[in-house]
Design an enzyme around this catalytic site. Sequence first.
Site, PDB file in Angstrom:
ATOM      1  N   TYR A  98       0.822  -1.217   0.000  1.00 47.54           N
ATOM      2  CA  TYR A  98       0.000   0.000   0.000  1.00 47.54           C
ATOM      3  C   TYR A  98       0.857   1.269   0.000  1.00 47.54           C
ATOM      4  O   TYR A  98       0.462   2.307  -0.533  1.00 47.54           O
ATOM      5  CB  TYR A  98      -1.001  -0.025   1.169  1.00 47.54           C
ATOM      6  CG  TYR A  98      -2.138  -0.975   0.856  1.00 47.54           C
ATOM      7  CD1 TYR A  98      -2.125  -2.294   1.311  1.00 47.54           C
ATOM      8  CD2 TYR A  98      -3.189  -0.572   0.031  1.00 47.54           C
ATOM      9  CE1 TYR A  98      -3.138  -3.184   0.967  1.00 47.54           C
ATOM     10  CE2 TYR A  98      -4.199  -1.459  -0.316  1.00 47.54           C
ATOM     11  CZ  TYR A  98      -4.174  -2.755   0.149  1.00 47.54           C
ATOM     12  OH  TYR A  98      -5.166  -3.634  -0.216  1.00 47.54           O
TER      13      TYR A  98
ATOM     14  N   CYS B 163      -4.691   4.873  20.794  1.00 46.75           N
ATOM     15  CA  CYS B 163      -4.480   3.867  21.871  1.00 46.75           C
ATOM     16  C   CYS B 163      -3.021   3.464  22.008  1.00 46.75           C
ATOM     17  O   CYS B 163      -2.674   2.671  22.892  1.00 46.75           O
ATOM     18  CB  CYS B 163      -5.337   2.629  21.581  1.00 46.75           C
ATOM     19  SG  CYS B 163      -4.774   1.642  20.182  1.00 46.75           S
TER      20      CYS B 163
ATOM     21  N   HIS C 210     -14.764   1.174  -0.968  1.00 44.45           N
ATOM     22  CA  HIS C 210     -13.642   0.278  -0.642  1.00 44.45           C
ATOM     23  C   HIS C 210     -12.571   0.980   0.178  1.00 44.45           C
ATOM     24  O   HIS C 210     -11.447   0.489   0.277  1.00 44.45           O
ATOM     25  CB  HIS C 210     -13.022  -0.288  -1.933  1.00 44.45           C
ATOM     26  CG  HIS C 210     -13.912  -1.283  -2.607  1.00 44.45           C
ATOM     27  ND1 HIS C 210     -13.679  -1.744  -3.884  1.00 44.45           N
ATOM     28  CD2 HIS C 210     -15.053  -1.893  -2.194  1.00 44.45           C
ATOM     29  CE1 HIS C 210     -14.628  -2.602  -4.212  1.00 44.45           C
ATOM     30  NE2 HIS C 210     -15.479  -2.699  -3.208  1.00 44.45           N
TER      31      HIS C 210
ATOM     32  N   THR D 199     -15.341  -0.209 -14.746  1.00 44.30           N
ATOM     33  CA  THR D 199     -15.276  -1.322 -13.799  1.00 44.30           C
ATOM     34  C   THR D 199     -15.636  -2.619 -14.526  1.00 44.30           C
ATOM     35  O   THR D 199     -16.532  -2.647 -15.355  1.00 44.30           O
ATOM     36  CB  THR D 199     -16.190  -1.090 -12.574  1.00 44.30           C
ATOM     37  OG1 THR D 199     -16.105  -2.222 -11.686  1.00 44.30           O
ATOM     38  CG2 THR D 199     -17.645  -0.851 -12.975  1.00 44.30           C
ATOM     39  N   SER D 200     -14.931  -3.680 -14.158  1.00 51.57           N
ATOM     40  CA  SER D 200     -15.136  -4.969 -14.851  1.00 51.57           C
ATOM     41  C   SER D 200     -16.407  -5.662 -14.376  1.00 51.57           C
ATOM     42  O   SER D 200     -16.841  -6.649 -14.962  1.00 51.57           O
ATOM     43  CB  SER D 200     -13.931  -5.886 -14.614  1.00 51.57           C
ATOM     44  OG  SER D 200     -13.790  -6.134 -13.205  1.00 51.57           O
TER      45      SER D 200
HETATM   46  N1  APR Z   1     -11.395   3.841 -20.015  1.00 53.74           N
HETATM   47  C1  APR Z   1     -12.509   3.149 -19.638  1.00 53.74           C
HETATM   48  N2  APR Z   1     -12.473   1.897 -19.108  1.00 53.74           N
HETATM   49  C2  APR Z   1     -11.259   1.340 -18.945  1.00 53.74           C
HETATM   50  C3  APR Z   1     -10.056   1.996 -19.306  1.00 53.74           C
HETATM   51  C4  APR Z   1     -10.162   3.302 -19.865  1.00 53.74           C
HETATM   52  N3  APR Z   1      -9.070   3.991 -20.238  1.00 53.74           N
HETATM   53  N4  APR Z   1      -9.006   1.158 -19.032  1.00 53.74           N
HETATM   54  C5  APR Z   1      -9.545   0.033 -18.499  1.00 53.74           C
HETATM   55  N5  APR Z   1     -10.893   0.133 -18.458  1.00 53.74           N
HETATM   56  C6  APR Z   1     -11.841  -0.833 -17.923  1.00 53.74           C
HETATM   57  C7  APR Z   1     -11.532  -2.280 -18.264  1.00 53.74           C
HETATM   58  O1  APR Z   1     -12.131  -2.641 -19.499  1.00 53.74           O
HETATM   59  C8  APR Z   1     -12.190  -3.017 -17.071  1.00 53.74           C
HETATM   60  O2  APR Z   1     -13.539  -3.311 -17.358  1.00 53.74           O
HETATM   61  O3  APR Z   1     -11.765  -0.749 -16.513  1.00 53.74           O
HETATM   62  C9  APR Z   1     -12.119  -2.003 -15.943  1.00 53.74           C
HETATM   63  C10 APR Z   1     -11.098  -2.348 -14.874  1.00 53.74           C
HETATM   64  O4  APR Z   1     -11.542  -3.526 -14.232  1.00 53.74           O
HETATM   65  P1  APR Z   1     -10.769  -4.029 -12.910  1.00 53.74           P
HETATM   66  O5  APR Z   1      -9.294  -3.979 -13.161  1.00 53.74           O
HETATM   67  O6  APR Z   1     -11.412  -5.302 -12.505  1.00 53.74           O
HETATM   68  O7  APR Z   1     -11.073  -2.897 -11.833  1.00 53.74           O
HETATM   69  P2  APR Z   1     -12.395  -2.725 -10.959  1.00 53.74           P
HETATM   70  O8  APR Z   1     -13.599  -3.170 -11.706  1.00 53.74           O
HETATM   71  O9  APR Z   1     -12.374  -1.331 -10.441  1.00 53.74           O
HETATM   72  O10 APR Z   1     -12.146  -3.738  -9.722  1.00 53.74           O
HETATM   73  C11 APR Z   1     -13.136  -3.755  -8.717  1.00 53.74           C
HETATM   74  O11 APR Z   1     -11.774  -5.267  -7.434  1.00 53.74           O
HETATM   75  O12 APR Z   1      -9.676  -5.852  -6.720  1.00 53.74           O
HETATM   76  C12 APR Z   1     -10.847  -5.249  -6.331  1.00 53.74           C
HETATM   77  O13 APR Z   1     -11.042  -3.601  -4.680  1.00 53.74           O
HETATM   78  C13 APR Z   1     -10.601  -3.815  -5.980  1.00 53.74           C
HETATM   79  O14 APR Z   1     -12.028  -1.918  -6.324  1.00 53.74           O
HETATM   80  C14 APR Z   1     -11.449  -3.038  -6.967  1.00 53.74           C
HETATM   81  C15 APR Z   1     -12.480  -4.046  -7.401  1.00 53.74           C
END
Ligand code: APR
Length: 228
Positions: free
Chosen positions: A53, A136, A106, A173-174
């Site tokens: 971190y 503490c 998160h 987000t994925s």
């Molecule tokens: N513009 C738009 N989308 C993008 C770009 C971009 N330049 N680059 C990547 N992406 C998309 C990818 O296609 C993917 O769908 O961002 C997404 C990233 O997915 P992850 O890496 O899985 O990230 P996230 O969805 O935020 O993960 C969720 O998982 O590990 C935990 O706590 C962590 O908050 C995180 C959570």
Amino acid sequence: MPRIVVLTGAGLSAESGLGTFRDVGGLWSQYDLNEVATPEGFARDPVRVHEFYNMRRANCRAAAPNAAHIALAKATEQLGDALMLVTQNVDDLHERAGAQNVIHMHGRLDGALCHHCDHRWPAPLVMQADDPCPACQVAATRPDVVWFGEMPHEMETITSAIAGADMFVAIGTSGTVYPAAGFVDIAQDHGVESVEINLDPTSGRFDRILQGKATETVPAFVRTLLNS
Ligand code: APR
């Protein structure tokens, strides 16, 4: 009750130079999340987790908000309570772009938590496992981020807002990590329009998809939002 709920993920900060988790070369291809992002991993080796971190905190400090963060900040400013901005990201790029009232479900890299007394304070750039808690004095310091297996923050606030909104927007987000991955289902179950803004479509569960890089798609989306 907000009319629009926006959820952001790592893809929003990708063009600021912060890696995503699951894209090619992503963070989880470099580190074992079980070792650095679980309570068990922290209990086994707090030094290693703090090093992970500290690296992310330094990367975040060196990064700058991009056009997508700036556009969303403008939307929070102009829409006020009509817009709820929720992020899965632990970086502070939304805030540094000027966004108000961001919900960090998160947690945050710039926060520290004592796992002995639950005291919270602003994290120093470099945290050590034997740092004493300011409240503490016990050496029980951890990053104030939500690890796998822990409950994200403000879930009731977020899910009830989505259920009552006109629109739910998921950006960068994925959609693979619950409970955030289930937000689109709440929208669908309540007749709330769902929009996905992503480099690539993730699932067929959204009503609309705006495909492309966040620095292009998000400013365009915010313009239409503010003009409507
Ligand atoms: N513009 C738009 N989308 C993008 C770009 C971009 N330049 N680059 C990547 N992406 C998309 C990818 O296609 C993917 O769908 O961002 C997404 C990233 O997915 P992850 O890496 O899985 O990230 P996230 O969805 O935020 O993960 C969720 O998982 O590990 C935990 O706590 C962590 O908050 C995180 C959570």
